[in-house]
Design a protein around this motif. Sequence first.
Motif, short mmCIF file in Angstrom:
data_model
loop_
_atom_site.label_atom_id
_atom_site.label_comp_id
_atom_site.label_asym_id
_atom_site.label_seq_id
_atom_site.Cartn_x
_atom_site.Cartn_y
_atom_site.Cartn_z
N SER A 176 -32.93 -5.52 -11.31
CA SER A 176 -32.92 -4.55 -10.24
C SER A 176 -34.42 -4.24 -9.73
O SER A 176 -34.38 -3.95 -8.53
CB SER A 176 -32.68 -3.19 -11.02
OG SER A 176 -31.26 -3.17 -11.75
N ASP A 293 -19.53 -2.85 -12.56
CA ASP A 293 -20.73 -3.18 -12.08
C ASP A 293 -20.19 -3.88 -11.20
O ASP A 293 -20.76 -4.04 -9.85
CB ASP A 293 -21.56 -4.02 -12.92
CG ASP A 293 -22.71 -3.01 -13.92
OD1 ASP A 293 -22.29 -1.57 -13.61
OD2 ASP A 293 -23.04 -3.48 -14.61
N SER A 375 -33.44 1.69 -9.85
CA SER A 375 -32.06 1.03 -10.44
C SER A 375 -32.23 0.47 -11.62
O SER A 375 -31.45 0.31 -12.46
CB SER A 375 -31.83 -0.12 -9.02
OG SER A 375 -31.58 0.85 -7.65
N SER A 378 -31.84 3.00 -14.22
CA SER A 378 -30.44 3.87 -14.33
C SER A 378 -29.54 2.80 -13.97
O SER A 378 -28.90 2.91 -13.14
CB SER A 378 -30.56 4.67 -13.11
OG SER A 378 -29.32 5.62 -13.15
N ARG A 379 -29.19 1.84 -15.00
CA ARG A 379 -28.42 0.98 -14.83
C ARG A 379 -26.65 1.62 -15.09
O ARG A 379 -25.74 0.78 -14.70
CB ARG A 379 -28.69 -0.42 -16.09
CG ARG A 379 -29.71 -0.98 -15.68
CD ARG A 379 -30.02 -2.11 -16.75
NE ARG A 379 -31.27 -2.75 -16.61
CZ ARG A 379 -31.72 -3.66 -17.67
NH1 ARG A 379 -30.81 -3.69 -18.55
NH2 ARG A 379 -32.76 -4.05 -17.53
N HIS A 382 -26.06 4.48 -12.11
CA HIS A 382 -26.58 4.09 -10.83
C HIS A 382 -26.80 5.15 -10.03
O HIS A 382 -26.32 5.46 -8.80
CB HIS A 382 -25.24 3.00 -10.14
CG HIS A 382 -24.66 2.34 -11.05
ND1 HIS A 382 -25.29 1.06 -11.69
CD2 HIS A 382 -23.34 1.97 -11.19
CE1 HIS A 382 -24.62 0.45 -12.35
NE2 HIS A 382 -23.49 0.74 -12.24
N LEU A 385 -28.31 4.40 -6.07
CA LEU A 385 -27.15 4.02 -5.34
C LEU A 385 -26.51 5.50 -4.85
O LEU A 385 -26.13 5.37 -3.68
CB LEU A 385 -26.14 3.08 -5.86
CG LEU A 385 -25.12 2.67 -4.91
CD1 LEU A 385 -25.67 1.97 -3.66
CD2 LEU A 385 -24.05 1.52 -5.57
N CYS A 433 -29.51 -1.54 -4.08
CA CYS A 433 -28.80 -1.11 -5.28
C CYS A 433 -27.58 -1.82 -5.40
O CYS A 433 -27.26 -2.33 -6.65
CB CYS A 433 -28.35 0.39 -5.08
SG CYS A 433 -30.07 1.42 -5.30
N SER A 434 -26.77 -2.47 -4.34
CA SER A 434 -25.70 -3.22 -4.44
C SER A 434 -26.21 -4.69 -5.09
O SER A 434 -25.55 -5.20 -6.04
CB SER A 434 -25.03 -3.34 -3.13
OG SER A 434 -25.62 -4.00 -2.19
N VAL A 437 -27.00 -4.04 -8.79
CA VAL A 437 -25.71 -3.56 -9.90
C VAL A 437 -25.03 -5.04 -9.86
O VAL A 437 -24.62 -5.35 -10.95
CB VAL A 437 -24.98 -2.78 -9.07
CG1 VAL A 437 -23.72 -2.39 -9.88
CG2 VAL A 437 -25.85 -1.22 -9.05
N GLU A 481 -18.98 0.18 -19.64
CA GLU A 481 -18.96 -0.41 -18.41
C GLU A 481 -18.51 -1.92 -18.52
O GLU A 481 -17.83 -2.23 -17.21
CB GLU A 481 -20.37 -0.62 -17.92
CG GLU A 481 -21.34 0.50 -17.61
CD GLU A 481 -22.47 0.37 -17.21
OE1 GLU A 481 -23.41 1.48 -17.41
OE2 GLU A 481 -22.84 -0.54 -16.45
N GLY A 550 -18.55 5.71 -7.40
CA GLY A 550 -19.64 5.63 -8.29
C GLY A 550 -19.45 6.79 -9.26
O GLY A 550 -19.92 6.60 -10.57
#
Length: 566
Positions: A176, A293, A375, A378-379, A382, A385, A433-434, A437, A481, A550
């Motif tokens: 990230s 993700d 990022s 805050s995995r 998100h 994002l 962020c995309s 992620v 996740e 999200g």
Amino acid sequence: MSVHRPLFTATRTQTLTYLLAVCPFSIAFLVFINSSISFVVTELIGVHQGEGDAVGTLGFADELLALVACPLWGVLSDRIGVRHTCVAGYGIIGVALFVFVQAKNVYPQLLLGRLLFSIGGAAVSTMVTAVLPAVTGRNREQEFHASEPANPQNDAPWLDENERAEPQPSTYAPSSRLAGFVGACAGCGALISLVVFLPLPARFQEWGLSPSQSIQSSYYLVGVVAFLISICCLIGLRNLPGEEKKSWSSLWSSGESTEGGLSGPSCAVGGRSRFPYLNQLGVAVALGFRNRDIFIGYLGGFVARASSVGISLFIPLFVNHYYRMSGLCHDNHRDGSSPGEIKQSCPKAYVLASILTGVSQLVALMVAPAFGYLSERSRQYHLPLLFACLCGTVGYTAFGLMPSPKFNGPDGTPGVFVVMALLGISQIGAIVCSLAVLSNGILSMDATGRIPMQVGEFETSSNVDADHAQPTTETSREPDEQQSLLGKTSTPSTQQLSHLKGSIAGVYSLYGGAGILILTKLGGLLFDVLSSGTPFYIMAGFNGTLLLAGVIGGLVSRWRKSISLE
């Protein structure tokens, strides 16, 4: 006991090659050809009627081919490696730039040149995504040995699954954080094109060359730069982690066990089978429905690419439309209906559009590293994002409702700069962020080493060779996740997908290309039929959809985690 882990697993040379060669020039060459192609049509070929239609058709054909080429290059890179794909991509771009200025007509010669450029451009743009996890990821054996001493829970089977699988922030390198620099370097690529490449024809004319000769010489020089970047990739990306055994020979070699390649235990259970090309692509697409993700990354790529078009195409078009409808274009009698003709038809509109888009891109460059850092922090949910999507939803809606894009005068307001800042934040946030992620999603699969698949879903062997089994670490998984979305418990028939980074990157680019096509065709149509603000309402809807996805994903993840802890 804590274990020190480096920020990147790639060497300094590999990382600098990625940041200073692959990332910026994947954008620089595209900006150059998009900005100069109209001069090739008018000055070199001599088309002065319908040049706008010709340029638009060439761009549309480019994007259509890229929709197919990006996934194929991604699948190919899983066989030959990201290094060889970068080398081939920039080499094709160099050839295309040389061939482009040899054309004597628009159809078919110039079209074929643009399609050749599209093939190379698809390769390098896809590799921007595919190289990121290779630079920041850690191979599974290193991950196992690094995490084992610090995680005694692995030897405590009486602990709850979620307690043993609690995510550890340091189990894999922070892709990230690097994604923020990727976004900034990509933005610098556009500046390289604007400051260095695009002024070349004027510079050559000052040296006494004719307009057509100046354009040809500019393309030749930029083509040489593309070949140099290809050589830099050939040298600088050697021996990337996980890529050492991949080569061109993998395209026709048999499916014998080759550790680190696409055959053997790293990809086929027991080393017996390998993914066919279409199956590789199918797995990459399916992961978007099974891994949160990966899904958020794909959807973020869709919004990110659409945002770039929304800012670079529809803002100038909106400004030009406002000036023409207000009767403020008195410099000449051309109607300027094509965005490429704004500079000639209404210089005041061109200046204002340049200022607005410039403010947006400047803000984007400034906040790109911040998005990468946040990022990394805050995995799970998100939040960066989601914040970018919120800025996009508000910003695009506000811009579409503005009565005037001017920042001064009786109808203008300085608040337009705030709106432009929101659009820049939205664009770079979606890009960075995309990528982050998606890369973290890929690396989380690498960390576990295995992805549960249904028996018989792909051609596999039911007997796993224990000698080839890869160590896995429960602490490197994020159950809320990954596990809950990828199916139930692992079965004896298991596929490892750690070498599908290229295929996933190709599907990511496919989503982005779809975003561009939908926005340009639907937005352009509704711009004429409904109102000039419609494309921005569409972009607000895209951002709102990603924001909703999200939020729902985070809530579902939290709910499942709370249920499992009870």
